[in-house]
Design a protein around this motif. Structure first.
Motif, PDB file in Angstrom:
ATOM      1  N   ILE A 180       0.997  -1.170  -0.368  1.00 37.76           N
ATOM      2  CA  ILE A 180      -0.132  -0.490   0.646  1.00 37.76           C
ATOM      3  C   ILE A 180       1.255   1.106  -0.121  1.00 37.76           C
ATOM      4  O   ILE A 180       0.711   2.211  -0.597  1.00 37.76           O
ATOM      5  CB  ILE A 180      -1.083   0.032   1.431  1.00 37.76           C
ATOM      6  N   VAL A 181       1.748   1.095   0.992  1.00 36.23           N
ATOM      7  CA  VAL A 181       2.669   2.560   1.027  1.00 36.23           C
ATOM      8  C   VAL A 181       3.356   2.720  -0.689  1.00 36.23           C
ATOM      9  O   VAL A 181       3.352   3.893  -0.852  1.00 36.23           O
ATOM     10  CB  VAL A 181       3.670   2.423   2.113  1.00 36.23           C
ATOM     11  N   ALA A 182       3.943   1.520  -1.258  1.00 32.50           N
ATOM     12  CA  ALA A 182       4.096   1.613  -2.334  1.00 32.50           C
ATOM     13  C   ALA A 182       3.929   2.199  -3.339  1.00 32.50           C
ATOM     14  O   ALA A 182       4.379   3.092  -4.256  1.00 32.50           O
ATOM     15  CB  ALA A 182       5.024   0.631  -2.822  1.00 32.50           C
ATOM     16  N   ARG A 183       2.408   2.635  -3.030  1.00 35.93           N
ATOM     17  CA  ARG A 183       1.772   3.229  -3.996  1.00 35.93           C
ATOM     18  C   ARG A 183       1.526   4.849  -3.994  1.00 35.93           C
ATOM     19  O   ARG A 183       0.806   5.281  -4.889  1.00 35.93           O
ATOM     20  CB  ARG A 183       0.382   2.728  -3.651  1.00 35.93           C
ATOM     21  N   GLY A 184       1.819   5.163  -3.121  1.00 30.80           N
ATOM     22  CA  GLY A 184       1.799   6.574  -3.242  1.00 30.80           C
ATOM     23  C   GLY A 184       0.444   6.957  -1.538  1.00 30.80           C
ATOM     24  O   GLY A 184      -0.588   6.100  -0.914  1.00 30.80           O
ATOM     25  N   VAL A 185       1.011   8.032  -1.668  1.00 31.44           N
ATOM     26  CA  VAL A 185      -0.451   8.637  -1.260  1.00 31.44           C
ATOM     27  C   VAL A 185      -1.757   9.057  -1.387  1.00 31.44           C
ATOM     28  O   VAL A 185      -2.678   8.313  -0.458  1.00 31.44           O
ATOM     29  CB  VAL A 185      -0.967  10.386  -0.982  1.00 31.44           C
ATOM     30  N   GLN A 186      -1.948   9.831  -2.685  1.00 31.17           N
ATOM     31  CA  GLN A 186      -3.008   9.579  -2.762  1.00 31.17           C
ATOM     32  C   GLN A 186      -4.035   7.716  -3.098  1.00 31.17           C
ATOM     33  O   GLN A 186      -5.247   7.487  -2.780  1.00 31.17           O
ATOM     34  CB  GLN A 186      -3.196  10.236  -4.027  1.00 31.17           C
ATOM     35  N   SER A 187      -3.236   6.915  -3.897  1.00 33.42           N
ATOM     36  CA  SER A 187      -4.026   5.707  -4.266  1.00 33.42           C
ATOM     37  C   SER A 187      -3.876   4.432  -3.198  1.00 33.42           C
ATOM     38  O   SER A 187      -3.909   3.758  -3.299  1.00 33.42           O
ATOM     39  CB  SER A 187      -3.334   5.807  -6.294  1.00 33.42           C
ATOM     40  N   GLY A 188      -3.158   5.146  -2.431  1.00 35.06           N
ATOM     41  CA  GLY A 188      -2.242   4.234  -1.908  1.00 35.06           C
ATOM     42  C   GLY A 188      -2.800   4.039  -0.427  1.00 35.06           C
ATOM     43  O   GLY A 188      -4.365   3.582  -0.021  1.00 35.06           O
ATOM     44  N   ILE A 333     -10.035  -5.960  14.252  1.00 36.62           N
ATOM     45  CA  ILE A 333      -8.044  -5.473  14.667  1.00 36.62           C
ATOM     46  C   ILE A 333      -7.738  -5.165  13.249  1.00 36.62           C
ATOM     47  O   ILE A 333      -6.762  -4.474  13.396  1.00 36.62           O
ATOM     48  CB  ILE A 333      -7.720  -6.056  15.339  1.00 36.62           C
ATOM     49  N   PHE A 334      -8.291  -5.891  12.673  1.00 37.66           N
ATOM     50  CA  PHE A 334      -7.286  -6.233  11.220  1.00 37.66           C
ATOM     51  C   PHE A 334      -7.059  -4.849  10.591  1.00 37.66           C
ATOM     52  O   PHE A 334      -5.938  -4.000  10.439  1.00 37.66           O
ATOM     53  CB  PHE A 334      -7.747  -7.461  10.319  1.00 37.66           C
ATOM     54  N   PHE A 335      -8.203  -4.332   9.778  1.00 41.18           N
ATOM     55  CA  PHE A 335      -8.665  -2.826   9.776  1.00 41.18           C
ATOM     56  C   PHE A 335      -7.652  -1.752  10.571  1.00 41.18           C
ATOM     57  O   PHE A 335      -6.613  -0.943   9.983  1.00 41.18           O
ATOM     58  CB  PHE A 335     -10.385  -2.856   9.629  1.00 41.18           C
ATOM     59  N   ALA A 336      -7.468  -1.995  11.821  1.00 35.30           N
ATOM     60  CA  ALA A 336      -7.130  -0.851  12.559  1.00 35.30           C
ATOM     61  C   ALA A 336      -5.638  -0.912  12.504  1.00 35.30           C
ATOM     62  O   ALA A 336      -5.160   0.284  12.212  1.00 35.30           O
ATOM     63  CB  ALA A 336      -8.264  -0.849  13.720  1.00 35.30           C
ATOM     64  N   ALA A 337      -5.077  -2.391  12.681  1.00 33.37           N
ATOM     65  CA  ALA A 337      -4.006  -1.766  12.543  1.00 33.37           C
ATOM     66  C   ALA A 337      -2.937  -2.050  11.238  1.00 33.37           C
ATOM     67  O   ALA A 337      -1.921  -1.199  10.956  1.00 33.37           O
ATOM     68  CB  ALA A 337      -2.924  -3.507  12.383  1.00 33.37           C
ATOM     69  N   LEU A 338      -4.170  -2.190  10.206  1.00 33.16           N
ATOM     70  CA  LEU A 338      -3.291  -1.715   8.880  1.00 33.16           C
ATOM     71  C   LEU A 338      -3.576  -0.586   8.545  1.00 33.16           C
ATOM     72  O   LEU A 338      -2.006   0.282   7.433  1.00 33.16           O
ATOM     73  CB  LEU A 338      -4.023  -2.727   7.874  1.00 33.16           C
ATOM     74  N   THR A 339      -4.521   0.427   9.038  1.00 33.04           N
ATOM     75  CA  THR A 339      -4.270   1.907   8.699  1.00 33.04           C
ATOM     76  C   THR A 339      -3.171   2.479   9.795  1.00 33.04           C
ATOM     77  O   THR A 339      -3.006   3.414   8.933  1.00 33.04           O
ATOM     78  CB  THR A 339      -5.700   2.467   9.254  1.00 33.04           C
ATOM     79  N   SER A 340      -2.881   1.576  11.139  1.00 33.24           N
ATOM     80  CA  SER A 340      -1.895   2.133  11.280  1.00 33.24           C
ATOM     81  C   SER A 340      -0.545   1.975  10.608  1.00 33.24           C
ATOM     82  O   SER A 340       0.373   2.649  10.658  1.00 33.24           O
ATOM     83  CB  SER A 340      -1.872   1.723  13.051  1.00 33.24           C
ATOM     84  N   SER A 341      -0.294   0.548  10.469  1.00 31.27           N
ATOM     85  CA  SER A 341       0.814   0.228  10.508  1.00 31.27           C
ATOM     86  C   SER A 341       1.799   0.744   8.854  1.00 31.27           C
ATOM     87  O   SER A 341       2.573   1.577   8.533  1.00 31.27           O
ATOM     88  CB  SER A 341       1.217  -1.413  10.220  1.00 31.27           C
ATOM     89  N   ILE A 342       0.563   1.300   7.790  1.00 30.79           N
ATOM     90  CA  ILE A 342       1.037   2.267   6.649  1.00 30.79           C
ATOM     91  C   ILE A 342       1.429   3.616   6.867  1.00 30.79           C
ATOM     92  O   ILE A 342       2.243   3.267   6.373  1.00 30.79           O
ATOM     93  CB  ILE A 342      -0.423   2.061   6.252  1.00 30.79           C
ATOM     94  N   ALA A 364       9.801   2.092   0.078  1.00 24.22           N
ATOM     95  CA  ALA A 364       9.048   0.858   0.967  1.00 24.22           C
ATOM     96  C   ALA A 364       9.030  -0.202   1.762  1.00 24.22           C
ATOM     97  O   ALA A 364       9.604  -0.869   2.598  1.00 24.22           O
ATOM     98  CB  ALA A 364       7.529   0.870   0.092  1.00 24.22           C
ATOM     99  N   TRP A 365      10.275  -0.447   0.200  1.00 23.50           N
ATOM    100  CA  TRP A 365      10.263  -2.606   0.296  1.00 23.50           C
ATOM    101  C   TRP A 365      12.216  -2.148   0.439  1.00 23.50           C
ATOM    102  O   TRP A 365      12.454  -3.377   1.605  1.00 23.50           O
ATOM    103  CB  TRP A 365      10.953  -3.175  -1.366  1.00 23.50           C
ATOM    104  N   GLY A 366      12.447  -1.048   0.747  1.00 26.88           N
ATOM    105  CA  GLY A 366      14.368  -1.579   2.448  1.00 26.88           C
ATOM    106  C   GLY A 366      13.714  -2.187   3.085  1.00 26.88           C
ATOM    107  O   GLY A 366      14.054  -2.125   4.045  1.00 26.88           O
TER     108      GLY A 366
END
Ligand code: TRP
Length: 475
Positions: A180-188, A333-342, A364-366
């Motif tokens: 998700i982060v690799a896709r960027g701010v708007q689209s990710g 919990i998964f949804f909450a965790a994912l938006t935070s980890s991003i 992002a990958w590194g």
């Protein structure tokens, strides 16, 4: 400095998008896992009251401070602070606390992803159980009906002993975040938050109502709101402050980084209030969702980090519809965790992009890869490395495995230190006119906010930090 990733080219499409993303960053495992764990361990009421005090008097003023630094600096956490510093005619060395914030985000993500892996595991367990119940004609059965409480409980001990599985789950979560982060701010990032956060809120409300009807709501309310101040030790206060910072994603690069994507027209003060209120509201509601279920099943609120994973499935076992609700609970919990980890990853990635001119995907990958590697140590501290001690010479951490050491060190040391430096910088060193213009506050409101940032935050955070780490000083 690369600007293509900053506001303008790829900023938030709207104020709502920014608020959702900031709330998405704030609301996470901190609210639904760490807060109930700590409140339960520290006796409830007094901890909750002190926590709310920390949110209003320390957290909220800092939320505004961080967003304003980001919007003025228009860059990652470290470069934004340096910009505000040089525009204020003070040393760019203040960028240091931007850097410690980025470091905090990095360290938090290493164990965050491991815990999120447990969540994925329980989605699998409960989801499978629900599907089985559904097709055997009992869609509203209790969770894991074929097992007894000991067997359900050993699901967690079995998972903790199974390190290859832990690593696979950890890798799955990390890859999802990186992608998700690799896709960027708007689209990710923005898209993820605009779908996941509303879904999160709907589930939260539904499960809380369910718990209120089927669980022991009165006992939960009493536990959470009847303060017994004799339980409020220095260490509990330190943990409450650390948790307030952690939960609002303060002192860990996120709000500065996201502030950089906010338009000039957005009014920052009301935005800050919304973020703090939503985050704290969710933590309280999460407590009201979890404790009625825990008490109804006669379980111990002070179970610790396993409360949500080991105790709740046992509780869902005896409750009508527990199979379905248990499944939905772990998805929530998964949804909450994912938006935070991003956001945790984004804070570090945007610094790498600016500092080293890296492409977003490479960064992002590194960075994610490096977090994954250190996270392996966290996963292994549940089993093969459980006896390893990283900081045996520091009393607070002498007994902690690697995972608890990273968690404790960030929460009790790195976040408070970063918050302390932030408040001293914004309260005393940053140009007053610049700060005032960014906050959009004037008159009494500005004076009050400035007093909290310049006086209360440094003193309170400093005291809590010192006494929390060296409780012997109080004796
Ligand atoms: N606030 C997040 C939670 O409650 C955890 C967190 C701490 C975080 N610092 C952060 C998330 C920085 C994103 C960015 O789970």
């Amino acid at each position: 400095m690369a600007t293509a990733t900053q506001a303008g080219a790829d900023g938030w499409t709207s104020r709502t998008a920014f608020i959702l993303a900031a709330i998405g960053a704030a609301v996470g495992l901190g609210n639904v896992w760490r807060f109930p764990t700590l409140a339960g361990e520290n006796g409830g009421g007094a901890f909750v009251v002190f926590y709310i005090g920390c949110v209003i008097l320390i957290g909220l003023p800092l939320v505004l401070s961080e967003i304003l630094i980001g919007r003025h600096g228009r860059s990652d956490a470290m470069h934004s602070v340096e910009k505000v510093a040089s525009d204020s005619g003070v040393s760019r060395g203040w960028g240091l606390f931007g850097g410690t914030g980025i470091l905090a985000a990095f360290l938090i993500m290493t164990f965050y992803s491991v815990v999120a892996g447990w969540v994925i595991y329980y989605i699998g367990v409960m989801g499978w159980d629900f599907v089985a119940a559904f097709f055997s004609g009992a869609p509203f059965a209790g969770a894991l009906a074929a097992e007894n409480p000991d067997q359900i409980s050993s699901r967690m001990t079995d998972l903790f002993a199974n390190w290859p599985l832990l690593l696979v789950l950890h890798a799955m979560f990390m890859v999802a975040t990186i992608w998700i982060v690799a896709r960027g701010v708007q689209s990710g990032i923005e898209k993820a938050a605009t779908y996941l956060m509303p879904a999160f809120f709907v589930l939260l409300i539904l499960i809380t109502i369910y718990g209120a009807f089927t669980g022991n709501f009165a006992e939960a309310v009493a536990f959470m709101f009847n303060p017994d101040f004799s339980k409020l030790t220095a260490s509990a206060m330190n943990q409450a402050l650390g948790q307030a910072l952690f939960s609002m994603s303060l002192a860990s690069a996120a709000l500065i980084t996201y502030g950089a994507y906010v338009s000039r027209e957005t009014k920052l003060a009301p935005t800050a209030v919304m973020i703090a209120a939503a985050d704290t509201g969710v933590a309280i509601i999460a407590g009201l969702m979890i404790f009625p279920i825990v008490f109804a099943a006669g379980l111990d609120a002070a179970a610790g980090p396993t409360l949500v994973f080991q105790s709740l499935p046992i509780a869902f076992h005896t409750m009508p519809g527990g199979a379905l609700v248990g499944f939905l609970f772990f998805i929530l919990i998964f949804f909450a965790a994912l938006t935070s980890s991003i956001s945790l990853l984004e804070g570090v990635v945007s610094w790498c992009i600016n500092k080293f001119g890296m492409a977003r995907a490479t960064a992002a990958w590194g960075v994610g890869g490096l977090m994954f590697v250190i996270g392996i140590g966290c996963a292994l501290s549940l089993n093969v490395w459980s006896e390893f001690r990283l900081l045996p010479f520091i009393p607070n951490f002498a007994d902690n495995n690697l995972m608890d050491t990273i968690d404790g060190f960030t929460g009790q040391v790195l976040l408070p230190v970063t918050a302390l430096l932030t408040s001293i910088f914004v309260g005393w060193r940053a140009d007053r006119q610049l700060v005032m213009a960014e906050t959009g506050l004037s008159g009494g409101m500005f004076t009050l906010w400035r007093f909290l940032v310049a006086w209360l935050c440094p003193i309170a955070v400093g005291l809590i930090l010192v006494f929390g780490l060296f409780p012997a000083l109080l004796a």
